[in-house]
Design an enzyme around this catalytic site. Structure first.
Site, short mmCIF file in Angstrom:
data_model
loop_
_atom_site.label_atom_id
_atom_site.label_comp_id
_atom_site.label_asym_id
_atom_site.label_seq_id
_atom_site.Cartn_x
_atom_site.Cartn_y
_atom_site.Cartn_z
N CYS A 33 -0.66 3.36 -1.74
CA CYS A 33 -1.36 2.14 -2.10
C CYS A 33 -0.53 1.30 -3.09
CB CYS A 33 -2.77 2.45 -2.62
SG CYS A 33 -3.85 1.00 -2.66
N HIS A 48 -5.00 5.20 1.88
CA HIS A 48 -5.16 6.40 1.04
C HIS A 48 -5.29 7.63 1.92
CE1 HIS A 48 -5.70 4.57 -2.96
NE2 HIS A 48 -6.15 3.53 -2.27
N GLU A 107 -5.35 10.65 1.07
CA GLU A 107 -6.21 11.63 0.39
C GLU A 107 -7.70 11.34 0.61
OE1 GLU A 107 -5.89 8.35 -2.68
OE2 GLU A 107 -4.63 9.16 -1.06
#
Length: 193
Positions: free
Chosen positions: A77, A175, A177
């Site tokens: 990001c 993202h 994650e």
């Protein structure tokens, strides 16, 4: 394997640590230059505003260190955006790893671009086992246009670079994650580079 998550006060660090744990790895948080240099893999997260984040990197000497790293580095990001040459966000000079200039979505486009969107034109080992048009989770108001270093694209108002690569440096606008099984696959691929 020694995985270091760069800790400079602007990252989404806990969710990255949890994502690594789900894959069976431990991520060390550090802003220590020697610790980062000795890592097998480096993750460079980022949440927030470019100029403030860049100031934090400069104060700790990480702005000098990061572009010299030789192991695989993954910017996430804002981390990816800071790896670019320049950001329109408060006219911020970046780390100049990627040649791209980060620009803002037009005023008439709803920002931030938040939620699930498709990644296409996948061109890297980072995407091994990931199909075209898979969904990843995004939150951003600025983007890197398509360029020679693009390794994935996403459409939102325009088609832009949702991932970049130059040598050992990788950057993703989304993202991983927070992107479920597909994001976990990408992180696993990065750790196997």
């Amino acid at each position: 394997m020694k995985i270091v998550i760069i800790d400079y006060g602007s990252g989404n660090i806990q969710s990255i640590q949890f994502a690594l744990q789900r894959l069976g790895y431990e991520g060390i948080l550090s802003n220590d230059i020697e610790t980062i240099q000795l890592a097998d893999k480096v993750i460079f997260p980022g949440v927030g505003e470019a100029q403030t984040a860049m100031k934090k990197l400069t104060e700790s000497g990480l702005d000098i260190l990061i572009p010299t790293l030789k192991q695989p580095v993954l910017g996430i990001c804002l981390g990816m955006q800071l790896m670019c040459a320049f950001s329109e966000e408060r006219n911020t000079k970046g780390l100049e790893i990627f040649d791209a200039t980060v620009i803002r979505f037009p005023k008439d486009v709803r920002t931030p671009h938040t939620g699930w969107n498709k990644i296409n034109n996948l061109q890297s080992a980072l995407f091994k086992g990931i199909s075209e048009c898979e969904f990843m989770y995004f939150v951003h108001s600025y983007y890197a246009p398509k360029c020679s270093e693009s390794i994935a694209e996403t459409a939102y108002d325009c088609t832009y670079s949702s991932a970049l690569q130059k040598n050992n440096f990788y950057g993703v606008q989304f993202h991983p994650e927070k992107s479920g099984k597909v994001g976990s696959q990408l992180l696993s691929n990065f750790l196997k580079l």
